[in-house]
Design a protein around this motif. Structure first.
Motif, PDB file in Angstrom:
ATOM      1  N   PRO A   8       0.841  -1.196   0.000  1.00  0.00           N
ATOM      2  CA  PRO A   8       0.000   0.000   0.000  1.00  0.00           C
ATOM      3  C   PRO A   8       0.879   1.249   0.000  1.00  0.00           C
ATOM      4  N   SER A   9       0.447   2.277  -0.719  1.00  0.00           N
ATOM      5  CA  SER A   9       1.274   3.475  -0.819  1.00  0.00           C
ATOM      6  C   SER A   9       1.074   4.364   0.407  1.00  0.00           C
ATOM      7  N   PRO A  10       2.165   4.930   0.903  1.00  0.00           N
ATOM      8  CA  PRO A  10       2.066   5.810   2.071  1.00  0.00           C
ATOM      9  C   PRO A  10       1.524   7.186   1.680  1.00  0.00           C
ATOM     10  N   ARG A  11       0.970   7.851   2.624  1.00  0.00           N
ATOM     11  CA  ARG A  11       0.587   9.254   2.484  1.00  0.00           C
ATOM     12  C   ARG A  11       1.550  10.015   3.380  1.00  0.00           C
ATOM     13  N   ARG A  70       4.095  10.685   8.158  1.00  0.00           N
ATOM     14  CA  ARG A  70       3.874   9.605   7.191  1.00  0.00           C
ATOM     15  C   ARG A  70       2.798   8.668   7.737  1.00  0.00           C
ATOM     16  N   LEU A  71       1.815   8.353   6.901  1.00  0.00           N
ATOM     17  CA  LEU A  71       0.759   7.398   7.226  1.00  0.00           C
ATOM     18  C   LEU A  71       0.892   6.219   6.278  1.00  0.00           C
ATOM     19  N   VAL A  79      -3.195   0.976  10.280  1.00  0.00           N
ATOM     20  CA  VAL A  79      -2.411   2.134   9.854  1.00  0.00           C
ATOM     21  C   VAL A  79      -1.224   2.308  10.792  1.00  0.00           C
ATOM     22  N   ARG A  80      -0.087   2.656  10.190  1.00  0.00           N
ATOM     23  CA  ARG A  80       1.105   3.030  10.954  1.00  0.00           C
ATOM     24  C   ARG A  80       1.308   4.530  10.750  1.00  0.00           C
ATOM     25  N   VAL A  81       1.521   5.242  11.842  1.00  0.00           N
ATOM     26  CA  VAL A  81       1.803   6.674  11.839  1.00  0.00           C
ATOM     27  C   VAL A  81       3.275   6.845  12.195  1.00  0.00           C
ATOM     28  N   GLU A  82       3.982   7.670  11.421  1.00  0.00           N
ATOM     29  CA  GLU A  82       5.369   8.005  11.738  1.00  0.00           C
ATOM     30  C   GLU A  82       5.528   9.518  11.699  1.00  0.00           C
ATOM     31  N   VAL A  83       6.216  10.062  12.693  1.00  0.00           N
ATOM     32  CA  VAL A  83       6.561  11.479  12.711  1.00  0.00           C
ATOM     33  C   VAL A  83       8.079  11.557  12.812  1.00  0.00           C
ATOM     34  N   HIS A  84       8.704  12.067  11.751  1.00  0.00           N
ATOM     35  CA  HIS A  84      10.162  12.153  11.637  1.00  0.00           C
ATOM     36  C   HIS A  84      10.596  13.581  11.955  1.00  0.00           C
ATOM     37  N   VAL A 129       9.170   8.844  15.633  1.00  0.00           N
ATOM     38  CA  VAL A 129       8.298   8.197  16.604  1.00  0.00           C
ATOM     39  C   VAL A 129       7.130   7.618  15.811  1.00  0.00           C
ATOM     40  N   TRP A 130       6.809   6.367  16.077  1.00  0.00           N
ATOM     41  CA  TRP A 130       5.781   5.694  15.316  1.00  0.00           C
ATOM     42  C   TRP A 130       4.743   5.065  16.259  1.00  0.00           C
ATOM     43  N   CYS A 131       3.567   4.839  15.710  1.00  0.00           N
ATOM     44  CA  CYS A 131       2.540   4.069  16.424  1.00  0.00           C
ATOM     45  C   CYS A 131       1.699   3.345  15.386  1.00  0.00           C
ATOM     46  N   GLU A 132       1.119   2.230  15.820  1.00  0.00           N
ATOM     47  CA  GLU A 132       0.312   1.414  14.901  1.00  0.00           C
ATOM     48  C   GLU A 132      -1.053   1.131  15.478  1.00  0.00           C
ATOM     49  N   PHE A 133      -2.007   1.084  14.559  1.00  0.00           N
ATOM     50  CA  PHE A 133      -3.405   0.776  14.886  1.00  0.00           C
ATOM     51  C   PHE A 133      -3.833  -0.355  13.963  1.00  0.00           C
ATOM     52  N   ALA A 134      -4.202  -1.472  14.529  1.00  0.00           N
ATOM     53  CA  ALA A 134      -4.622  -2.633  13.711  1.00  0.00           C
ATOM     54  C   ALA A 134      -6.122  -2.865  13.880  1.00  0.00           C
TER      55      ALA A 134
END
Length: 135
Positions: A8-11, A70-71, A79-84, A129-134
């Protein structure tokens, strides 16, 4: 091209060190989740984006820099959320409880409670910092 084998492509979007970047990151997240047809846990995801973006601006983004949001859709659903950001430091959930009148100190506590997983990764320069929601 077989789209079933494509990841899947990231946003993603870059934000400058500005006060309006946090509400802009929330709006971008809501739009991206709608495009991805994500309804489950959308409120929790947007709240975590808000907290991570705020932490990046307050603690991780030096003057003249910014942060990348980045989503990433997870292949098994979620969804995985990343904040760089380019700052140093090792974000952690505070070990002491924030007092009721304190303005801060709850961001990563909220992320750790709402997300299924979260963590910190290294990059050069800085961290993400990342977090995931399944689901």
């Amino acid at each position: 091209m077989n789209t079933e084998t494509q990841p899947p492509s990231p946003r993603e979007r870059f934000y400058r060190r500005e006060r309006q970047s946090v509400p802009a990151a929330r709006a971008f997240t809501r739009e991206a989740l709608a495009e991805l047809a994500v309804r489950e846990r959308a409120y929790d995801i947007v709240l975590c984006v808000s907290e991570l973006a705020t932490n990046a601006l307050v603690h991780g983004v030096p003057p003249g820099r910014g942060f990348l949001l980045r989503l990433l859709p997870l292949p098994c659903g979620g969804v995985r959320v990343e904040v760089h950001d380019s700052g140093d430091g090792d974000p952690a959930v505070p070990q002491t409880r924030a007092r009721e009148w304190d303005e801060g100190g709850r961001g990563l506590l909220l992320v750790s409670e709402l997300a299924d997983k979260w963590g910190v990764g290294e990059r050069d320069p800085g961290k993400f910092v990342w977090c995931e929601f399944a689901w």
